[in-house]
Write a protein that holds these residues in place. Structure first.
Motif, PDB file in Angstrom:
ATOM      1  N   LEU A  17       0.838  -1.199   0.000  1.00  0.00           N
ATOM      2  CA  LEU A  17       0.000   0.000   0.000  1.00  0.00           C
ATOM      3  C   LEU A  17       0.878   1.255   0.000  1.00  0.00           C
ATOM      4  CD1 LEU A  17      -2.765  -0.991   2.586  1.00  0.00           C
ATOM      5  CD2 LEU A  17      -2.820  -1.206   0.097  1.00  0.00           C
ATOM      6  N   PRO A  18       0.459   2.299  -0.684  1.00  0.00           N
ATOM      7  CA  PRO A  18       1.223   3.559  -0.725  1.00  0.00           C
ATOM      8  C   PRO A  18       0.957   4.417   0.511  1.00  0.00           C
ATOM      9  CG  PRO A  18      -0.729   3.764  -2.108  1.00  0.00           C
ATOM     10  CD  PRO A  18      -0.731   2.346  -1.574  1.00  0.00           C
ATOM     11  N   LEU A  19       1.382   3.954   1.664  1.00  0.00           N
ATOM     12  CA  LEU A  19       1.110   4.658   2.915  1.00  0.00           C
ATOM     13  C   LEU A  19       2.108   5.796   3.112  1.00  0.00           C
ATOM     14  CD1 LEU A  19       0.606   1.547   5.238  1.00  0.00           C
ATOM     15  CD2 LEU A  19      -1.161   2.868   4.069  1.00  0.00           C
ATOM     16  N   ASN A  20       1.596   6.923   3.599  1.00  0.00           N
ATOM     17  CA  ASN A  20       2.503   8.002   3.965  1.00  0.00           C
ATOM     18  C   ASN A  20       2.905   7.850   5.427  1.00  0.00           C
ATOM     19  OD1 ASN A  20       0.451   9.115   5.612  1.00  0.00           O
ATOM     20  ND2 ASN A  20      -0.318  10.380   3.923  1.00  0.00           N
ATOM     21  N   ALA A  21       3.747   8.736   5.925  1.00  0.00           N
ATOM     22  CA  ALA A  21       4.275   8.594   7.289  1.00  0.00           C
ATOM     23  C   ALA A  21       3.166   8.670   8.333  1.00  0.00           C
ATOM     24  CB  ALA A  21       5.322   9.669   7.551  1.00  0.00           C
ATOM     25  N   GLU A  22       2.196   9.569   8.148  1.00  0.00           N
ATOM     26  CA  GLU A  22       1.109   9.710   9.125  1.00  0.00           C
ATOM     27  C   GLU A  22       0.247   8.456   9.159  1.00  0.00           C
ATOM     28  OE1 GLU A  22       0.413  14.557   9.081  1.00  0.00           O
ATOM     29  OE2 GLU A  22      -0.948  13.235   7.972  1.00  0.00           O
ATOM     30  N   GLU A  23      -0.069   7.935   7.981  1.00  0.00           N
ATOM     31  CA  GLU A  23      -0.891   6.719   7.931  1.00  0.00           C
ATOM     32  C   GLU A  23      -0.161   5.541   8.559  1.00  0.00           C
ATOM     33  OE1 GLU A  23      -3.077   8.087   3.758  1.00  0.00           O
ATOM     34  OE2 GLU A  23      -1.427   6.640   3.746  1.00  0.00           O
ATOM     35  N   GLU A  36     -12.141   4.435  18.166  1.00  0.00           N
ATOM     36  CA  GLU A  36     -11.755   5.620  17.415  1.00  0.00           C
ATOM     37  C   GLU A  36     -11.696   6.848  18.316  1.00  0.00           C
ATOM     38  OE1 GLU A  36     -13.402   8.424  13.716  1.00  0.00           O
ATOM     39  OE2 GLU A  36     -14.521   6.646  14.386  1.00  0.00           O
ATOM     40  N   LYS A  37     -12.660   6.992  19.218  1.00  0.00           N
ATOM     41  CA  LYS A  37     -12.706   8.203  20.045  1.00  0.00           C
ATOM     42  C   LYS A  37     -11.558   8.267  21.052  1.00  0.00           C
ATOM     43  CE  LYS A  37     -15.859   6.371  23.599  1.00  0.00           C
ATOM     44  NZ  LYS A  37     -17.192   6.541  24.220  1.00  0.00           N
ATOM     45  N   ASP A  38     -10.868   7.130  21.285  1.00  0.00           N
ATOM     46  CA  ASP A  38      -9.734   7.122  22.213  1.00  0.00           C
ATOM     47  C   ASP A  38      -8.398   7.310  21.507  1.00  0.00           C
ATOM     48  OD1 ASP A  38     -11.428   6.628  24.406  1.00  0.00           O
ATOM     49  OD2 ASP A  38     -11.424   4.473  23.982  1.00  0.00           O
ATOM     50  N   LEU A  39      -8.405   7.290  20.173  1.00  0.00           N
ATOM     51  CA  LEU A  39      -7.154   7.350  19.426  1.00  0.00           C
ATOM     52  C   LEU A  39      -6.480   8.721  19.434  1.00  0.00           C
ATOM     53  CD1 LEU A  39      -7.917   5.048  16.371  1.00  0.00           C
ATOM     54  CD2 LEU A  39      -6.276   4.634  18.214  1.00  0.00           C
ATOM     55  N   PRO A  40      -7.208   9.850  19.519  1.00  0.00           N
ATOM     56  CA  PRO A  40      -6.494  11.131  19.565  1.00  0.00           C
ATOM     57  C   PRO A  40      -5.485  11.214  20.707  1.00  0.00           C
ATOM     58  CG  PRO A  40      -8.796  11.516  19.057  1.00  0.00           C
ATOM     59  CD  PRO A  40      -8.671  10.046  19.391  1.00  0.00           C
ATOM     60  N   ALA A  41      -5.842  10.704  21.867  1.00  0.00           N
ATOM     61  CA  ALA A  41      -4.917  10.744  22.999  1.00  0.00           C
ATOM     62  C   ALA A  41      -3.726   9.830  22.766  1.00  0.00           C
ATOM     63  CB  ALA A  41      -5.646  10.333  24.281  1.00  0.00           C
ATOM     64  N   LEU A  42      -3.923   8.762  21.982  1.00  0.00           N
ATOM     65  CA  LEU A  42      -2.860   7.798  21.745  1.00  0.00           C
ATOM     66  C   LEU A  42      -1.921   8.249  20.634  1.00  0.00           C
ATOM     67  CD1 LEU A  42      -1.866   4.959  22.646  1.00  0.00           C
ATOM     68  CD2 LEU A  42      -3.285   4.004  20.819  1.00  0.00           C
ATOM     69  N   GLY A  44      -1.886  11.644  19.272  1.00  0.00           N
ATOM     70  CA  GLY A  44      -1.541  13.063  19.292  1.00  0.00           C
ATOM     71  C   GLY A  44      -2.178  13.860  18.176  1.00  0.00           C
ATOM     72  N   PHE A  45      -2.922  13.204  17.278  1.00  0.00           N
ATOM     73  CA  PHE A  45      -3.592  13.905  16.191  1.00  0.00           C
ATOM     74  C   PHE A  45      -4.949  14.438  16.669  1.00  0.00           C
ATOM     75  CE2 PHE A  45      -1.117  10.952  13.280  1.00  0.00           C
ATOM     76  CZ  PHE A  45      -0.232  11.939  12.883  1.00  0.00           C
ATOM     77  N   PRO A  46      -5.362  15.623  16.205  1.00  0.00           N
ATOM     78  CA  PRO A  46      -6.712  16.110  16.531  1.00  0.00           C
ATOM     79  C   PRO A  46      -7.767  15.205  15.895  1.00  0.00           C
ATOM     80  CG  PRO A  46      -5.648  17.536  14.914  1.00  0.00           C
ATOM     81  CD  PRO A  46      -4.598  16.591  15.399  1.00  0.00           C
ATOM     82  N   PRO A  47      -8.959  15.156  16.474  1.00  0.00           N
ATOM     83  CA  PRO A  47      -9.998  14.226  15.991  1.00  0.00           C
ATOM     84  C   PRO A  47     -10.302  14.346  14.504  1.00  0.00           C
ATOM     85  CG  PRO A  47     -10.620  15.130  18.121  1.00  0.00           C
ATOM     86  CD  PRO A  47      -9.391  15.866  17.690  1.00  0.00           C
ATOM     87  N   ASP A  48     -10.414  15.586  13.997  1.00  0.00           N
ATOM     88  CA  ASP A  48     -10.772  15.751  12.573  1.00  0.00           C
ATOM     89  C   ASP A  48      -9.685  15.176  11.673  1.00  0.00           C
ATOM     90  OD1 ASP A  48     -13.094  16.946  13.315  1.00  0.00           O
ATOM     91  OD2 ASP A  48     -12.375  19.004  13.016  1.00  0.00           O
ATOM     92  N   ASP A  52      -9.840  11.761   9.108  1.00  0.00           N
ATOM     93  CA  ASP A  52      -9.451  11.754   7.694  1.00  0.00           C
ATOM     94  C   ASP A  52      -8.427  10.640   7.414  1.00  0.00           C
ATOM     95  OD1 ASP A  52     -11.097  13.885   7.207  1.00  0.00           O
ATOM     96  OD2 ASP A  52      -9.507  15.402   7.370  1.00  0.00           O
ATOM     97  N   ILE A  53      -7.453  10.478   8.323  1.00  0.00           N
ATOM     98  CA  ILE A  53      -6.436   9.441   8.134  1.00  0.00           C
ATOM     99  C   ILE A  53      -7.075   8.059   8.152  1.00  0.00           C
ATOM    100  CG2 ILE A  53      -4.394   8.355   9.173  1.00  0.00           C
ATOM    101  CD1 ILE A  53      -3.588  11.124  10.207  1.00  0.00           C
ATOM    102  N   LEU A  54      -7.987   7.832   9.107  1.00  0.00           N
ATOM    103  CA  LEU A  54      -8.663   6.537   9.182  1.00  0.00           C
ATOM    104  C   LEU A  54      -9.494   6.279   7.938  1.00  0.00           C
ATOM    105  CD1 LEU A  54      -9.798   6.556  12.934  1.00  0.00           C
ATOM    106  CD2 LEU A  54      -7.944   5.216  11.931  1.00  0.00           C
ATOM    107  N   ALA A  55     -10.153   7.333   7.440  1.00  0.00           N
ATOM    108  CA  ALA A  55     -10.954   7.174   6.223  1.00  0.00           C
ATOM    109  C   ALA A  55     -10.065   6.769   5.042  1.00  0.00           C
ATOM    110  CB  ALA A  55     -11.701   8.467   5.919  1.00  0.00           C
ATOM    111  N   ARG A  56      -8.882   7.376   4.955  1.00  0.00           N
ATOM    112  CA  ARG A  56      -7.974   7.012   3.865  1.00  0.00           C
ATOM    113  C   ARG A  56      -7.499   5.569   4.010  1.00  0.00           C
ATOM    114  NH1 ARG A  56      -5.516  12.108   5.021  1.00  0.00           N
ATOM    115  NH2 ARG A  56      -3.599  11.052   5.738  1.00  0.00           N
ATOM    116  N   LEU A  57      -7.232   5.149   5.238  1.00  0.00           N
ATOM    117  CA  LEU A  57      -6.777   3.781   5.468  1.00  0.00           C
ATOM    118  C   LEU A  57      -7.863   2.769   5.115  1.00  0.00           C
ATOM    119  CD1 LEU A  57      -4.828   4.270   8.835  1.00  0.00           C
ATOM    120  CD2 LEU A  57      -3.851   3.742   6.596  1.00  0.00           C
ATOM    121  N   VAL A  58      -9.115   3.124   5.410  1.00  0.00           N
ATOM    122  CA  VAL A  58     -10.222   2.237   5.036  1.00  0.00           C
ATOM    123  C   VAL A  58     -10.348   2.175   3.519  1.00  0.00           C
ATOM    124  CG1 VAL A  58     -12.726   1.929   5.106  1.00  0.00           C
ATOM    125  CG2 VAL A  58     -11.491   2.547   7.196  1.00  0.00           C
TER     126      VAL A  58
END
Length: 353
Positions: A17-23, A36-42, A44-48, A52-58
């Motif tokens: 997969l062509p994943l970038n560093a954030e993904e 998903e709602k607990d991942l921002p704390a894990l 460091g990314f803001p929820p919005d 978007d990153i999760l949507a791209r991964l899906v």
């Protein structure tokens, strides 16, 4: 954000997969249980941004779609590892199930907590980042960078072979268990491993310990300090784990014998019953105390393998041999009775029979 629990798609090869560093970084933080709602704390990314990153991964197929039913917080799947770690040992031989060698060689000291490996594709991204962008920097610059780096650079620096850089990574306020596990798994200098274990929160983590015992550079003294008082079953699992270096396995065998001579009777019985006596091969010449004998003699035995292994155990107490000779299993199988009758601690009347 939703209660959806992002999970890796097992049918997709992440390396293609062509994943970038954030993904790649987000994928490295997914354990299949965190919502998903607990991942921002894990992460460091803001929820919005995270959404978007999760949507791209899906959309790329890296994650299973979020339309699946979300399990409650206290699901059986989540509670099972804790039950496996804290349940009372099964001391009744009538209920003892055989312990397959594949399970016995787990080496994970019954700790099935959230220690899933970072996907190899993501590990490759971190390693590549270190080798292509960071490794060529002077050591003092890497140390300075490690003190204040953010991911993915912080994870990439966990691959640095220099202990001073690893110490700087551990002093970074953003360092977490994921970084500690990378260091335990990939760092090959005993000095850096000592610095890692000096952090109590990291030394007690199941994933860190799991990778440390597989690290060929784990010092014997450090292993002894970490494992000296672990349960007998945990020592046994390390002795048969093929992923553990021979030096560590040899030390684990020594600790197993030491702990068997001084450990609680309940642990000795747990070890013998749950391994169907396989562990006795490493305990040649090790006698048992009266309480252990009493606990073993208070059981009904239905496992031929367990009886055979006890019959081969030269230190088996006379009372246990006599007890086994009375078992229905032994009475129905002449070969078992013959093995027990030939034991040096067998009753005289059994030897004459």
């Amino acid at each position: 954000m939703s209660d959806w629990t992002p999970k890796l798609n097992p049918t997709v090869d992440l390396r293609r997969l062509p994943l970038n560093a954030e993904e790649g970084f987000v994928l490295s933080r997914l354990d299949g249980h965190t919502r998903e709602k607990d991942l921002p704390a894990l992460t460091g990314f803001p929820p919005d941004k995270l959404r978007d990153i999760l949507a791209r991964l899906v959309s790329q197929g890296a994650l299973l779609p979020g339309t699946e039913a979300v399990a409650p917080v206290n699901t059986v799947r989540q509670a099972a590892p804790l039950e496996a770690e804290h349940r009372a040992p099964s001391l009744d031989a009538s209920d003892t199930e055989p312990l397959p060698e594949a399970e016995a060689s787990d080496g994970s000291d019954d700790e099935a907590g959230p220690e899933e490996d970072v996907p190899e594709a993501v590990l490759g991204d971190f390693r590549k980042l270190f080798e292509t962008r960071l490794h060529g920097l002077p050591e003092d610059q890497r140390v300075a960078l490690a003190h204040g780096a953010e991911d993915p650079e912080l994870s990439a620096l966990c691959f640095d072979p220099v202990p001073a850089v690893i110490k700087a990574v551990l002093e970074n306020p953003r360092v977490g268990l994921a970084h500690a596990r990378l260091i335990a798994r990939h760092h090959r200098n005993p000095v850096g491993l000592e610095a890692l274990v000096a952090r109590a929160a990291f030394a007690s983590d199941t994933g860190v310990r799991r990778f440390l015992v597989r690290n060929p550079q784990l010092p014997v003294a450090l292993f002894r300090r970490l494992w000296a008082m672990r349960r007998l079953m945990e020592h046994h699992k390390l002795t048969v784990d093929r992923d553990v270096p021979e030096q560590t396995r040899r030390t684990a065998r020594e600790l197993l014998r030491q702990r068997f001579s001084t450990g609680p009777s309940e642990e000795k019985v747990e070890l013998i019953l749950n391994t169907e006596g396989r562990a006795l091969g490493a305990l040649v010449g090790m006698p048992v105390d009266g309480k252990t004998t009493s606990l073993l003699c208070g059981r009904t035995y239905r496992s031929p393998m367990l009886v055979q292994n006890i019959a081969r155990w030269s230190a088996a107490p006379p009372a246990l041999i006599a007890h086994l000779l009375k078992q229905e299993l032994v009475r129905r199988q002449p070969q078992l009775r013959m093995m027990l009758a030939r034991h040096p601690n067998a009753p005289a009347d059994a030897k004459r029979a």
